[in-house]
Design a protein around this motif. Structure first.
Motif, PDB file in Angstrom:
ATOM      1  N   ARG A  15       0.859  -1.191   0.000  1.00  0.00           N
ATOM      2  CA  ARG A  15       0.000   0.000   0.000  1.00  0.00           C
ATOM      3  C   ARG A  15       0.891   1.236   0.000  1.00  0.00           C
ATOM      4  O   ARG A  15       2.100   1.140   0.188  1.00  0.00           O
ATOM      5  CB  ARG A  15      -0.916   0.035   1.223  1.00  0.00           C
ATOM      6  CG  ARG A  15      -0.193   0.056   2.553  1.00  0.00           C
ATOM      7  CD  ARG A  15      -1.131  -0.164   3.732  1.00  0.00           C
ATOM      8  NE  ARG A  15      -0.400  -0.278   4.985  1.00  0.00           N
ATOM      9  CZ  ARG A  15      -0.098   0.731   5.790  1.00  0.00           C
ATOM     10  NH1 ARG A  15      -0.497   1.968   5.471  1.00  0.00           N
ATOM     11  NH2 ARG A  15       0.578   0.539   6.902  1.00  0.00           N
ATOM     12  N   TYR A  16       0.263   2.392  -0.221  1.00  0.00           N
ATOM     13  CA  TYR A  16       1.006   3.647  -0.121  1.00  0.00           C
ATOM     14  C   TYR A  16       0.085   4.754   0.367  1.00  0.00           C
ATOM     15  O   TYR A  16      -1.137   4.695   0.226  1.00  0.00           O
ATOM     16  CB  TYR A  16       1.652   4.026  -1.454  1.00  0.00           C
ATOM     17  CG  TYR A  16       0.686   4.437  -2.549  1.00  0.00           C
ATOM     18  CD1 TYR A  16       0.283   5.772  -2.688  1.00  0.00           C
ATOM     19  CD2 TYR A  16       0.190   3.502  -3.454  1.00  0.00           C
ATOM     20  CE1 TYR A  16      -0.592   6.162  -3.694  1.00  0.00           C
ATOM     21  CE2 TYR A  16      -0.687   3.877  -4.462  1.00  0.00           C
ATOM     22  CZ  TYR A  16      -1.071   5.201  -4.582  1.00  0.00           C
ATOM     23  OH  TYR A  16      -1.949   5.580  -5.570  1.00  0.00           O
ATOM     24  N   THR A  17       0.696   5.753   0.978  1.00  0.00           N
ATOM     25  CA  THR A  17       0.004   6.976   1.361  1.00  0.00           C
ATOM     26  C   THR A  17       0.847   8.144   0.872  1.00  0.00           C
ATOM     27  O   THR A  17       2.026   7.980   0.523  1.00  0.00           O
ATOM     28  CB  THR A  17      -0.180   7.076   2.888  1.00  0.00           C
ATOM     29  OG1 THR A  17       1.114   7.115   3.517  1.00  0.00           O
ATOM     30  CG2 THR A  17      -0.974   5.893   3.417  1.00  0.00           C
ATOM     31  N   GLU A  41       5.952  -4.702   8.382  1.00  0.00           N
ATOM     32  CA  GLU A  41       6.035  -3.908   7.166  1.00  0.00           C
ATOM     33  C   GLU A  41       7.215  -2.960   7.219  1.00  0.00           C
ATOM     34  O   GLU A  41       7.587  -2.458   8.282  1.00  0.00           O
ATOM     35  CB  GLU A  41       4.754  -3.085   6.972  1.00  0.00           C
ATOM     36  CG  GLU A  41       3.555  -3.881   6.552  1.00  0.00           C
ATOM     37  CD  GLU A  41       2.363  -2.987   6.238  1.00  0.00           C
ATOM     38  OE1 GLU A  41       2.449  -1.758   6.494  1.00  0.00           O
ATOM     39  OE2 GLU A  41       1.350  -3.503   5.749  1.00  0.00           O
ATOM     40  N   ASP A 133      -0.257   2.204  -8.412  1.00  0.00           N
ATOM     41  CA  ASP A 133      -1.515   1.469  -8.464  1.00  0.00           C
ATOM     42  C   ASP A 133      -1.369   0.235  -9.357  1.00  0.00           C
ATOM     43  O   ASP A 133      -1.862  -0.857  -9.014  1.00  0.00           O
ATOM     44  CB  ASP A 133      -2.641   2.361  -9.000  1.00  0.00           C
ATOM     45  CG  ASP A 133      -3.101   3.413  -7.999  1.00  0.00           C
ATOM     46  OD1 ASP A 133      -2.859   3.224  -6.785  1.00  0.00           O
ATOM     47  OD2 ASP A 133      -3.678   4.431  -8.435  1.00  0.00           O
ATOM     48  N   LEU A 136       0.795  -2.426  -7.528  1.00  0.00           N
ATOM     49  CA  LEU A 136       0.052  -3.116  -6.488  1.00  0.00           C
ATOM     50  C   LEU A 136      -0.916  -4.137  -7.087  1.00  0.00           C
ATOM     51  O   LEU A 136      -1.026  -5.271  -6.603  1.00  0.00           O
ATOM     52  CB  LEU A 136      -0.706  -2.109  -5.625  1.00  0.00           C
ATOM     53  CG  LEU A 136       0.144  -1.230  -4.701  1.00  0.00           C
ATOM     54  CD1 LEU A 136      -0.694  -0.088  -4.146  1.00  0.00           C
ATOM     55  CD2 LEU A 136       0.735  -2.054  -3.571  1.00  0.00           C
TER      56      LEU A 136
END
Length: 354
Positions: A15-17, A41, A133, A136
């Motif tokens: 995931r990423y933020t 993680e 995106d 992932l």
């Protein structure tokens, strides 16, 4: 070596933020979270804005189908963090990255991008988010170059780490640049980020000079190099701004009719794409091992013409490598790379689009 704990992390992204202008307008990051064979993680802290108050934009290059001799080394890595400092993987023939010396991308294909502004396809977030995106969704493998932090479970400095202005000069060095590679099922993609205020040309070293801008004052930055007006004039206008002479092709370890190597001399073909003659006095061709072949003294390459140069002092490996053209001041004019597979094809002839 001034970037501490420099290395590469092989992992699986989960995931990423990211921090937009409303969350952090001073020093925002995109955080890419990943897992490897260890528990928990990890986090890659990727700069999405420069800390330089006068020039906060980034220089950005993406290579959708990345081919380079480094990909074989990446695929062979085990999951987890591999420390590269003070190992055989450091330097021109190893895994350590150098934006200037490694010929990892076409310099003229980059963009100067702000952090977060209104509108589509005009800032660094617009570039990074769709790529991540896809990674992932495809469960791609990530290879993150930078320096380890947070008790060995994080990595930062995922950007160029040389050519910094005086305020950040303590971080300058060679073969310590950060980047992000994405290994999909059938190809690699690559992302390279620099700061718009960093120098295009840096000192080879040794010692404290390594990675410092050339010259120390009045040097050319990526912001200058990737000027919009140059890109509009020619799709590789930034390369031409350095010199109109490019590396067009090379004959790598050629084979004879019996399949034995060494049937003909190894050569590099230069192409003058301009309508002016170019003085090549003092110019050199450098291979991946930093061996150099001087061009003949007093040589001039006529407008629109090509020149074939034998390179006995800078042999070209048939296992993949890089070829760099340096001008009379020792500054990089153009650079290319080739893989082991490319060297084996077509009798050893490798051709680059000009």
């Amino acid at each position: 070596m001034v970037v501490q704990d420099y290395g590469v992390w092989k992992a699986t992204p989960v995931r990423y933020t990211f921090e937009g202008r409303d969350q952090d307008s001073i020093s925002p990051h995109l955080s890419l979270f990943y897992t490897d064979n260890e528990e928990g993680e990890g986090r890659a802290a990727i700069n999405i804005k420069s800390g330089d108050r006068q020039e906060s934009r980034l220089a950005y290059w993406t290579v959708p189908n990345f081919t380079h001799p480094i990909t074989d080394k990446l695929s062979a890595l085990s999951p987890g963090f591999a420390l590269l400092a003070d190992t055989p993987e450091q330097g021109p023939d190893g895994l350590a990255l150098d934006f200037i010396r490694g010929n990892l991308f076409n310099r003229g294909s980059g963009r100067i991008l702000p952090h977060d502004v209104d509108g589509p396809n005009n800032d660094i977030l617009d570039e990074l988010k769709p790529l991540l995106d896809r990674a992932l969704a495809a469960k791609a493998t990530v290879y993150i170059f930078g320096s380890a932090f947070d008790n060995g479970k994080g990595i930062h400095n995922v950007h160029q780490n040389q050519g910094n202005p005086a305020r950040f000069s303590r971080d300058n060095g060679v073969f310590q640049d950060g980047a992000l590679f994405l290994g999909f099922e059938d190809h690699f993609e690559a992302v390279f980020i620099g700061f718009a205020s960093q120098a295009v040309h840096t000192e080879d070293g040794p010692g404290d000079d390594a990675g410092q801008p050339i010259p120390r004052t009045g040097y050319r930055t990526w912001a200058n190099f990737l000027a919009p007006e140059a890109r509009e004039a020619d799709k590789e206008g930034a390369e031409i701004a350095d010199s109109p002479v490019l590396i067009a092709e090379a004959l790598v370890n050629p084979e004879g009719p019996d399949g034995q190597p060494g049937a003909a001399p190894e050569t590099v073909t230069l192409h003058n794409r301009s309508d002016l003659n170019v003085d090549l006095d003092g110019w050199k061709i450098r291979n991946r091992a930093a061996q150099e072949q001087p061009l003949p003294a007093g040589l001039t390459l006529a407008a629109g013409k090509k020149l074939v140069v034998e390179v006995p002092k800078a042999p070209l490996s048939n296992k993949g490598g890089t070829i760099t053209l340096l001008d009379g001041k020792g500054l990089k004019v153009h650079g290319v790379s080739y893989t082991k597979e490319q060297a084996r094809a077509r009798g050893g002839t490798v051709v680059w689009a000009n």
